[in-house]
Design a protein around this motif. Structure first.
Motif, PDB file in Angstrom:
ATOM      1  N   PHE A 103     -13.657   1.819  14.617  1.00 23.15           N
ATOM      2  CA  PHE A 103     -14.004   3.221  14.413  1.00 23.15           C
ATOM      3  C   PHE A 103     -12.862   3.947  13.696  1.00 23.15           C
ATOM      4  N   ALA A 104     -11.625   3.709  14.153  1.00 24.28           N
ATOM      5  CA  ALA A 104     -10.476   4.357  13.532  1.00 24.28           C
ATOM      6  C   ALA A 104     -10.309   3.913  12.081  1.00 24.28           C
ATOM      7  N   LEU A 105     -10.515   2.621  11.820  1.00 18.50           N
ATOM      8  CA  LEU A 105     -10.422   2.141  10.443  1.00 18.50           C
ATOM      9  C   LEU A 105     -11.513   2.732   9.561  1.00 18.50           C
ATOM     10  N   GLU A 106     -12.712   2.862  10.097  1.00 17.44           N
ATOM     11  CA  GLU A 106     -13.811   3.440   9.321  1.00 17.44           C
ATOM     12  C   GLU A 106     -13.517   4.895   8.971  1.00 17.44           C
ATOM     13  N   VAL A 107     -12.960   5.641   9.909  1.00 15.85           N
ATOM     14  CA  VAL A 107     -12.580   7.034   9.628  1.00 15.85           C
ATOM     15  C   VAL A 107     -11.493   7.070   8.563  1.00 15.85           C
ATOM     16  N   GLU A 108     -10.549   6.150   8.658  1.00 13.63           N
ATOM     17  CA  GLU A 108      -9.478   6.079   7.669  1.00 13.63           C
ATOM     18  C   GLU A 108     -10.025   5.749   6.284  1.00 13.63           C
ATOM     19  N   ILE A 109     -10.975   4.831   6.225  1.00 11.10           N
ATOM     20  CA  ILE A 109     -11.538   4.413   4.945  1.00 11.10           C
ATOM     21  C   ILE A 109     -12.378   5.522   4.315  1.00 11.10           C
ATOM     22  N   SER A 110     -13.285   6.088   5.110  1.00  9.58           N
ATOM     23  CA  SER A 110     -14.229   7.055   4.555  1.00  9.58           C
ATOM     24  C   SER A 110     -13.664   8.463   4.480  1.00  9.58           C
ATOM     25  N   GLY A 111     -12.689   8.772   5.326  1.00  8.34           N
ATOM     26  CA  GLY A 111     -12.101  10.107   5.305  1.00  8.34           C
ATOM     27  C   GLY A 111     -12.894  11.138   6.075  1.00  8.34           C
ATOM     28  N   SER A 112     -13.913  10.713   6.814  1.00 10.06           N
ATOM     29  CA  SER A 112     -14.701  11.662   7.602  1.00 10.06           C
ATOM     30  C   SER A 112     -15.241  10.956   8.835  1.00 10.06           C
ATOM     31  N   TRP A 113     -15.656  11.758   9.796  1.00 11.62           N
ATOM     32  CA  TRP A 113     -16.266  11.205  11.004  1.00 11.62           C
ATOM     33  C   TRP A 113     -17.636  10.632  10.654  1.00 11.62           C
ATOM     34  N   PRO A 114     -18.074   9.599  11.349  1.00 11.17           N
ATOM     35  CA  PRO A 114     -19.362   8.979  11.011  1.00 11.17           C
ATOM     36  C   PRO A 114     -20.551   9.941  11.084  1.00 11.17           C
ATOM     37  N   TRP A 115     -20.488  10.941  11.934  1.00  9.32           N
ATOM     38  CA  TRP A 115     -21.618  11.853  12.071  1.00  9.32           C
ATOM     39  C   TRP A 115     -21.552  13.005  11.058  1.00  9.32           C
ATOM     40  N   GLN A 116     -20.495  13.082  10.269  1.00  2.79           N
ATOM     41  CA  GLN A 116     -20.398  14.095   9.227  1.00  2.79           C
ATOM     42  C   GLN A 116     -20.916  13.525   7.922  1.00  2.79           C
ATOM     43  N   ARG A 154      -0.422  -1.503 -13.907  1.00  2.55           N
ATOM     44  CA  ARG A 154      -1.147  -0.654 -14.861  1.00  2.55           C
ATOM     45  C   ARG A 154      -0.835   0.812 -14.647  1.00  2.55           C
ATOM     46  N   LYS A 155      -0.047   1.134 -13.640  1.00  2.00           N
ATOM     47  CA  LYS A 155       0.402   2.502 -13.344  1.00  2.00           C
ATOM     48  C   LYS A 155      -0.740   3.448 -12.972  1.00  2.00           C
ATOM     49  N   GLY A 156      -1.668   2.993 -12.168  1.00  2.00           N
ATOM     50  CA  GLY A 156      -2.744   3.853 -11.704  1.00  2.00           C
ATOM     51  C   GLY A 156      -2.251   4.838 -10.659  1.00  2.00           C
ATOM     52  N   THR A 157      -2.985   5.897 -10.447  1.00  2.74           N
ATOM     53  CA  THR A 157      -2.546   6.929  -9.512  1.00  2.74           C
ATOM     54  C   THR A 157      -3.095   6.728  -8.102  1.00  2.74           C
ATOM     55  N   GLU A 158      -4.197   6.048  -7.958  1.00  2.00           N
ATOM     56  CA  GLU A 158      -4.838   5.869  -6.656  1.00  2.00           C
ATOM     57  C   GLU A 158      -4.595   4.480  -6.066  1.00  2.00           C
ATOM     58  N   ASN A 159      -3.539   3.820  -6.493  1.00  2.00           N
ATOM     59  CA  ASN A 159      -3.315   2.441  -6.061  1.00  2.00           C
ATOM     60  C   ASN A 159      -3.131   2.310  -4.563  1.00  2.00           C
ATOM     61  N   TYR A 160      -2.261   3.136  -3.972  1.00  2.00           N
ATOM     62  CA  TYR A 160      -1.968   3.003  -2.546  1.00  2.00           C
ATOM     63  C   TYR A 160      -3.198   3.315  -1.703  1.00  2.00           C
ATOM     64  N   ARG A 161      -3.927   4.352  -2.047  1.00  2.00           N
ATOM     65  CA  ARG A 161      -5.143   4.691  -1.297  1.00  2.00           C
ATOM     66  C   ARG A 161      -6.155   3.558  -1.398  1.00  2.00           C
ATOM     67  N   ARG A 162      -6.330   3.008  -2.580  1.00  2.00           N
ATOM     68  CA  ARG A 162      -7.265   1.897  -2.770  1.00  2.00           C
ATOM     69  C   ARG A 162      -6.821   0.669  -1.963  1.00  2.00           C
ATOM     70  N   LEU A 163      -5.503   0.420  -1.907  1.00  2.00           N
ATOM     71  CA  LEU A 163      -4.976  -0.678  -1.096  1.00  2.00           C
ATOM     72  C   LEU A 163      -5.348  -0.490   0.372  1.00  2.00           C
ATOM     73  N   ARG A 164      -5.146   0.710   0.904  1.00  2.00           N
ATOM     74  CA  ARG A 164      -5.452   0.977   2.304  1.00  2.00           C
ATOM     75  C   ARG A 164      -6.939   0.841   2.596  1.00  2.00           C
ATOM     76  N   VAL A 165      -7.765   1.335   1.699  1.00  2.00           N
ATOM     77  CA  VAL A 165      -9.214   1.252   1.903  1.00  2.00           C
ATOM     78  C   VAL A 165      -9.673  -0.202   1.875  1.00  2.00           C
ATOM     79  N   ASN A 166      -9.229  -0.953   0.892  1.00  2.00           N
ATOM     80  CA  ASN A 166      -9.647  -2.356   0.780  1.00  2.00           C
ATOM     81  C   ASN A 166      -9.107  -3.195   1.934  1.00  2.00           C
ATOM     82  N   LEU A 167      -7.873  -2.940   2.346  1.00  2.00           N
ATOM     83  CA  LEU A 167      -7.320  -3.662   3.480  1.00  2.00           C
ATOM     84  C   LEU A 167      -8.071  -3.317   4.764  1.00  2.00           C
TER      85      LEU A 167
END
Length: 114
Positions: free
Chosen positions: A96-109, A39-52
């Motif tokens: 913890f590292a995956l959660e930071v990768e998914i959310s884009g921020s530290w858990p305490w932020q 479908r030529k979306g722009t956020e495909n790769y980021r969404r793939l990483r988050v879902n994985l």
């Protein structure tokens, strides 16, 4: 059947469920990615990483449950408890590292609003 054998089988089933969840989750995430890529979306790769990352986190949590059951009930020894502790530490750091990768921020932020 004695209790040790029963709980060893329970631990195997739980660990198997964790592996199955990760395998099926990977297939679903990749199929969704291919569908979105067509479908030529722009956020495909980021969404793939988050879902994985979410699939891996879920699978790791279930695998930890199986390890805890096996160590506490089936293989009670100092060595098995130390191995369990090391496994839990490694998986916690990975989670913890995956959660930071998914959310884009530290858990305490505070997370940015979507």
């Amino acid at each position: 059947m004695d209790w040790d054998a029963l709980f060893a089988n329970v631990a195997r089933v739980i660990e198997g469920a964790g592996v199955i969840i990760m395998a099926i989750g990977l297939a679903v995430v990749l199929l969704r990615y291919l569908h979105d890529a067509l479908r030529k979306g722009t956020e495909n790769y980021r969404r793939l990483r988050v879902n994985l990352g979410r699939v891996i986190l879920l699978g790791l949590e279930i695998l930890i449950v199986g390890d805890i059951i096996r160590t506490i009930i089936v293989e009670t020894s100092v060595q098995s408890v130390l191995v369990l502790g090391l496994i839990v530490v490694i998986r916690t750091v990975l989670s913890f590292a995956l959660e930071v990768e998914i959310s884009g921020s530290w858990p305490w932020q505070q997370r940015p609003a979507d």
